[in-house]
Enzyme design. Structure first.
Site, PDB file in Angstrom:
ATOM      1  N   HIS A 125     -62.526 -76.492 -61.677  1.00  0.00           N
ATOM      2  CA  HIS A 125     -62.383 -76.283 -63.119  1.00  0.00           C
ATOM      3  C   HIS A 125     -61.092 -76.933 -63.638  1.00  0.00           C
ATOM      4  O   HIS A 125     -60.989 -77.249 -64.821  1.00  0.00           O
ATOM      5  CB  HIS A 125     -62.348 -74.785 -63.463  1.00  0.00           C
ATOM      6  CG  HIS A 125     -63.655 -74.088 -63.240  1.00  0.00           C
ATOM      7  ND1 HIS A 125     -64.045 -73.630 -62.004  1.00  0.00           N
ATOM      8  CD2 HIS A 125     -64.653 -73.772 -64.097  1.00  0.00           C
ATOM      9  CE1 HIS A 125     -65.233 -73.055 -62.109  1.00  0.00           C
ATOM     10  NE2 HIS A 125     -65.622 -73.138 -63.370  1.00  0.00           N
ATOM     11  N   ASP A 144     -72.949 -79.685 -61.968  1.00  0.00           N
ATOM     12  CA  ASP A 144     -72.121 -78.587 -62.456  1.00  0.00           C
ATOM     13  C   ASP A 144     -71.611 -79.000 -63.844  1.00  0.00           C
ATOM     14  O   ASP A 144     -71.818 -80.136 -64.300  1.00  0.00           O
ATOM     15  CB  ASP A 144     -70.982 -78.300 -61.482  1.00  0.00           C
ATOM     16  CG  ASP A 144     -70.491 -76.848 -61.545  1.00  0.00           C
ATOM     17  OD1 ASP A 144     -70.814 -76.140 -62.530  1.00  0.00           O
ATOM     18  OD2 ASP A 144     -69.791 -76.421 -60.606  1.00  0.00           O
TER      19      ASP A 144
END
Length: 355
Positions: free
Chosen positions: A188, A259
């Protein structure tokens, strides 16, 4: 920018995570209408937490109906990340699961109850199970999201959860290919590197995917660099990993979804919309953009780049057509059910399973 000429075709390659609201926002209404994505993703804020069960469920039904109408497809994919522990979005009385490590020995039973509950919410895809191997104690993002530190046990538990989930009509998604367990940074925030050599990868990270490739309809990529296989591109953009290992070696015939492209591991690369085409050429079938991390309107210039490839009749268009066939098959397989309340008795029985 010019409007998409054929969003119902191009939109097959996209999932959109909705804005932070239990009602469809005007932003999402416009975007879903212009893009016509194959799927939407629900997050915590899309459920009216704090409201009684019947109230938030009715509001969710309204959100899904509005989204479906905006997309303009008869069939859509509705997904949620429902792993347990740190990663679950739903309010009570939907069962609050501990992290997967806590119920690994009951993974099949938990998979069935999760499938039953998600189906009752109108969800037809769970972005689970996590089949990363928790091989690195310094990993900041996987940890007890993984079933175990042993690859064979991860494969066995992940397979049991997947079967239970799909027995109830909810499609599972193996994640995060080719394995995010042996990293020391969070994708992230930045791009992690898996430093294992090929032999280690085959004996550890790749084992659950190899064991379960024939049983899963979806696999999600990891935004990780694996220099032993591809020193140039993260897995989401790596043909040696996605086409070479996942498709050719493992024989995976389902849909590969990225993702979230808003994650900082890859978001700078996707600032150029043409990178979307690169990801699809590398082996992704669908690209995921969620409002928590990305400006989801960025999907439109990405889709326009894809459409230009299709319109030009380039050799890449053949690959995109094959990809679209896989997505269409997934849409046809997905069950389209409206939300409905479960009984107190059934929910109590589910809660007892995970105590």
């Amino acid at each position: 920018m010019t409007a998409l000429r054929d969003p119902r075709r191009t939109g097959l390659h996209f999932w959109i995570g909705l804005q932070k609201s239990p009602d469809l926002t005007e932003h999402d209404r416009r975007l879903l209408g212009e893009l016509s994505p194959a799927g939407i993703v629900l997050f915590r804020e899309n459920f009216a937490h704090g409201e009684p069960y019947d109230v938030w469920l009715e509001r969710l039904a309204g959100l899904l109906e509005a989204a479906r109408h905006a997309v303009g497809r008869e069939r859509i994919l509705v997904a949620v990340d429902h792993e347990g522990g740190r990663v679950q979005r739903t309010p009570p009385p939907i069962t609050a699961l501990p992290a997967a490590r806590r119920w690994a020995d009951r993974a099949g039973e938990v998979g069935r109850l999760v499938g039953r509950e998600l189906a009752s919410l109108g969800v037809n895809v769970d972005f689970a199970p996590v089949v990363d191997v928790d091989s690195n104690p310094q990993n900041p993002i996987i940890g007890d999201r993984a079933f175990a530190r042993d690859a064979e046990r991860v494969a066995a538990c992940g397979g049991a959860f997947l079967r239970g989930l799909q027995d109830e009509g909810v499609l599972g998604c193996l994640k995060h290919f080719p394995g995010h367990g042996d990293t020391t940074v969070d994708s992230h925030l930045e791009l992690p590197t898996v430093t294992a050599d090929r032999d280690t990868l085959r004996a550890r990270e790749l084992v659950p995917f190899r064991r379960l490739a024939a049983h899963a309809r979806l696999v999600m990529t990891a935004h990780v660099l694996v220099p032993a296989v591809d020193p140039e591109a993260p897995a989401t953009l790596s043909a040696p990993l996605l086409r070479g290992i996942l498709r050719e070696e493992m024989g995976f015939a389902g849909v590969v979804v990225s993702d979230d492209l808003g994650m900082k591991a890859v978001s700078p690369l996707f600032a150029d919309p043409r990178t979307a085409v690169d990801a699809l050429m590398a082996g992704c079938d669908q690209l995921l953009l969620c409002a928590h991390l990305a400006d989801t309107a960025a999907a439109l210039p990405m889709a326009a780049a894809v459409e230009r490839v299709l319109g030009a009749g380039a050799p890449e268009a053949v690959s995109l057509d094959r990809s679209a066939v896989r997505v269409e098959a997934l849409l046809q397989e997905s069950l389209q059910r409206p939300p409905r309340a479960l009984s107190d008795t059934e929910l109590a029985a589910h809660a007892a399973v995970v105590v």
